[in-house]
Design an enzyme around this catalytic site. Structure first.
Site, PDB file in Angstrom:
ATOM      1  N   HIS A 142       4.661   1.713  19.205  1.00 41.62           N
ATOM      2  CA  HIS A 142       4.460   0.630  19.431  1.00 41.62           C
ATOM      3  C   HIS A 142       5.745  -0.311  19.099  1.00 41.62           C
ATOM      4  O   HIS A 142       5.763  -1.453  19.510  1.00 41.62           O
ATOM      5  CB  HIS A 142       3.289  -0.128  18.621  1.00 41.62           C
ATOM      6  CG  HIS A 142       3.295  -0.208  17.196  1.00 41.62           C
ATOM      7  ND1 HIS A 142       3.478   1.125  16.479  1.00 41.62           N
ATOM      8  CD2 HIS A 142       3.833  -0.982  16.495  1.00 41.62           C
ATOM      9  CE1 HIS A 142       3.765   0.683  15.375  1.00 41.62           C
ATOM     10  NE2 HIS A 142       3.619  -0.580  15.282  1.00 41.62           N
ATOM     11  N   ASP A 143       6.623   0.422  18.671  1.00 41.23           N
ATOM     12  CA  ASP A 143       7.876  -0.416  18.237  1.00 41.23           C
ATOM     13  C   ASP A 143       8.917   0.012  19.343  1.00 41.23           C
ATOM     14  O   ASP A 143      10.086  -0.699  19.242  1.00 41.23           O
ATOM     15  CB  ASP A 143       8.379  -0.216  16.941  1.00 41.23           C
ATOM     16  CG  ASP A 143       7.514  -0.601  15.770  1.00 41.23           C
ATOM     17  OD1 ASP A 143       6.785  -1.957  16.266  1.00 41.23           O
ATOM     18  OD2 ASP A 143       7.412  -0.195  14.800  1.00 41.23           O
ATOM     19  N   GLU A 167       5.666   5.723   7.036  1.00 40.35           N
ATOM     20  CA  GLU A 167       6.847   5.183   8.081  1.00 40.35           C
ATOM     21  C   GLU A 167       7.781   4.984   7.206  1.00 40.35           C
ATOM     22  O   GLU A 167       7.634   3.843   6.522  1.00 40.35           O
ATOM     23  CB  GLU A 167       6.221   4.047   8.861  1.00 40.35           C
ATOM     24  CG  GLU A 167       7.284   3.546   9.995  1.00 40.35           C
ATOM     25  CD  GLU A 167       7.250   2.074  10.227  1.00 40.35           C
ATOM     26  OE1 GLU A 167       7.806   1.633  11.448  1.00 40.35           O
ATOM     27  OE2 GLU A 167       6.785   1.226   9.530  1.00 40.35           O
ATOM     28  N   ASP A 188       2.661   1.770   6.646  1.00 41.00           N
ATOM     29  CA  ASP A 188       3.598   0.817   7.112  1.00 41.00           C
ATOM     30  C   ASP A 188       4.825   0.784   6.197  1.00 41.00           C
ATOM     31  O   ASP A 188       4.353   0.326   5.071  1.00 41.00           O
ATOM     32  CB  ASP A 188       3.031  -0.470   7.685  1.00 41.00           C
ATOM     33  CG  ASP A 188       3.954  -1.435   8.599  1.00 41.00           C
ATOM     34  OD1 ASP A 188       4.203  -0.833   9.760  1.00 41.00           O
ATOM     35  OD2 ASP A 188       4.167  -2.339   8.084  1.00 41.00           O
ATOM     36  N   ASP A 226      -4.004   1.929   9.828  1.00 37.51           N
ATOM     37  CA  ASP A 226      -2.655   1.657   9.686  1.00 37.51           C
ATOM     38  C   ASP A 226      -2.693   0.619   8.274  1.00 37.51           C
ATOM     39  O   ASP A 226      -3.074  -0.654   8.653  1.00 37.51           O
ATOM     40  CB  ASP A 226      -2.105   1.222  10.854  1.00 37.51           C
ATOM     41  CG  ASP A 226      -0.778   0.850  11.105  1.00 37.51           C
ATOM     42  OD1 ASP A 226      -0.252   0.695   9.908  1.00 37.51           O
ATOM     43  OD2 ASP A 226      -0.139   0.927  12.097  1.00 37.51           O
TER      44      ASP A 226
END
Ligand code: TEU
Ligand code: CA
Length: 544
Positions: free
Chosen positions: A329-330, A269, A205, A103
């Protein structure tokens, strides 16, 4: 692991599993998950049948945003292990045909990154221009009206440099200046560095934030504000702070670097999430894929899910590949959003859908056993910084980041000590060990789905045809590849629903191959199928 068909491509035909490393498995009893813990669980992942693991950031980080504030892009945070541990994880994963995706958080660095430590010394520092600085506006005010996604202004005044620096998230997450050729070069070299180590892919990200308009003009006001309404960020039209045209050549260069190695992958993302811009950035020659988050906003009804699929399929050209997620995870976990009580029926329907659509499915750790969010009751308990700042409007993201529930031992088998976040109270019954031994569990159903999907190109590679145009309760579609055809029936309702096969599909015979209810009968053209509440049923067309 099953034999793979000759042109099986891991990132296109396979399934990707996201690990939040702090919460997966703790090998040394400090309450924080680590790389050894992951190594110990690789057999579990291979048995589950996934093809790749996306690790949320494992780089050295002061953890203001739990790893999304990186202090060294080329190292491993000691709390997770050493570079040797990472190399062993890579080797052991590869032995099991599991690919590793890192990531990369390249929009901003931690304020503790040596570049920023240097940059803030003075305007003359050779690293100053690695970041985005401006003199104060008249009256000492911030240079423009831009807002931070995590609240307040996007500008922070720095005494050392005597200027403001830009941060689109926390002030400890300092935005890099991608227009500086030195920064750009650092980033290109970084992709080579990890590819040379043998890393298979990257999750990028908030990549569409990398470039800001060169002149940093004020954003126009947005009235009425957009959801969730309460931040200055929600009160602007974001014309100048992201999605700038310079993005495309940067992505093209990254793609050409990745293409100079065998079978590398990049998934992006976009933020704010927008299926159309995700589709634009994943055109041929750019990213392999960009997440579509639309499912995570769908109510539990057949129609919104089918519409989301149709919209997405329409946005993408034939050379593009869809990329679906139910959570990460958000976000609140799918079990917390969809399931009723402790029941997993809806989660089985969601799993069957995700695993039989066109595109690469992602599974967030723990969703395969239907983990629920942990409750967040008091502000003092919150660890996620945005939960602290936005309390009580938003309680943060701790809920979906609780430890993996491995077994019914203390701390759910995650750690020998108290974990960094509490384990969900249901762990003594809801855990991997229990579900692995239960033929009717969600985990068993996931395993069956992944096996079926891997063995049949129609299910990963095939074309997709919707069979009910305007569904009220049931989504039905066919997947076809060469001489194989599957029919997938998904009952989103909590009641039995009768379907006449003659109205759905051509006169053929179908054999059920997988369902979350018992089945035995062959389905003929004049059959009526009574789908049980929240039944998912996958059938294969008989060869004539
Ligand atoms: O997320 C982008 C982001 O800001 C949102 O997903 C945000 O976390 C959400 O709207 C809050 O409800 C990425 C990462 O996934 C996230 O974990 C990081 O905090 C963020 O970037 C900054 O790096
Ligand atoms: Ca540990």
């Amino acid at each position: 692991m099953n034999m793979q068909k000759d042109n099986y491509l891991w990132w296109r035909d396979g399934v990707i599993y996201q690990i939040y490393p702090r919460s997966f498995a703790d090998s040394n009893g400090d309450g924080i998950g680590d790389l050894r813990g992951i190594i110990d669980r690789l057999d579990y992942l291979a048995e589950l049948g996934v093809d790749a693991i996306w690790l949320s950031p494992i780089f050295p980080s002061p953890d203001v945003d739990f790893g999304y504030d990186v202090a060294d892009y080329r190292g491993i945070d000691p709390k997770f292990g050493s570079m040797e541990d990472f190399e062993e994880l890579l080797a052991q994963a590869h032995q099991r045909n599991l690919h590793i995706i890192l990531d990369l958080v390249l929009n901003h660095t931690s304020d503790q990154h040596p570049w920023f430590v240097e940059a803030r010394q003075s305007k003359e520092s050779s690293f100053h221009d690695y970041y985005i600085w401006r003199d104060p506006a008249p009256g000492g005010k911030p240079p423009n009206n831009w807002a931070a996604i995590f609240g307040g202004s996007a500008w922070e005044y720095d005494e050392g440099a005597g200027q403001y620096y830009l941060h689109l998230f926390y002030k400890e997450q300092v935005d890099l200046n991608w227009r500086n050729p030195a920064v750009y070069q650092e980033m290109m070299d970084l992709f080579r560095y990890w590819c040379d180590k043998g890393v298979d892919g990257f999750r990028l990200d908030v990549f569409n934030l990398w470039y800001k308009h060169a002149d940093l003009p004020d954003n126009p006001r947005q009235f009425p504000p957009s959801p969730p309404f309460f931040r200055p960020w929600d009160q602007q039209k974001h014309i100048y702070d992201y999605d700038q045209p310079e993005m495309m050549p940067a992505l093209a260069e990254i793609r050409s670097i990745l293409d100079s190695y065998p079978a590398r992958y990049a998934v992006g993302e976009t933020f704010p999430e927008d299926a159309a811009s995700a589709a634009r950035y994943s055109q041929p020659g750019y990213l392999h894929a960009a997440f579509n988050f639309e499912f995570t906003h769908c109510q539990w009804l057949a129609r919104p899910f089918q519409r989301a699929i149709e919209r997405y399929e329409q946005l993408l050209s034939d050379e593009q590949w869809p990329c679906y997620v139910l959570g990460n995870h958000d976000l609140s976990r799918p079990a917390t959003r969809y399931a009723r009580g402790d029941e997993d029926g809806r989660l089985k329907v969601a799993a069957a859908m995700l695993m039989t659509l066109r595109g690469t499915p992602f599974i967030y750790y723990g969703d395969e056993i239907g983990q629920r969010d942990i409750p967040i009751r008091k502000k003092e308990d919150v660890l996620d910084p945005i939960g602290k700042s936005f309390w009580p409007f938003f309680k943060g993201r701790d809920g979906c980041r609780a430890p993996m529930q491995w077994n019914s031992c203390e701390n759910a088998g995650f750690s020998s000590t108290q974990p960094w976040l509490p384990v969900n109270a249901d762990y003594s019954t809801r855990n991997v060990e229990n579900q692995a031994g239960d033929p009717d569990s969600l985990l068993t159903f996931y395993r069956q789905l992944l096996t079926l999907r891997r063995e049949h190109p129609a299910l990963h590679r095939g074309s997709l045809h919707m069979l009910i145009e305007d569904p009220r309760f049931v989504i039905a579609y066919e997947r076809r590849y060469e001489d194989e055809t599957f029919m997938v029936l998904l009952n989103f309702s909590n009641f039995e629903r009768a379907l006449e096969i003659s109205e759905l599909s051509a006169s053929e015979w179908w054999t059920p191959v997988l369902s979350n209810y018992p089945y035995d009968q062959l389905v003929t053209e004049d059959s009526v199928i009574n789908l049980q509440p929240n039944q998912a049923l996958i059938l294969i067309k008989n060869q004539v």
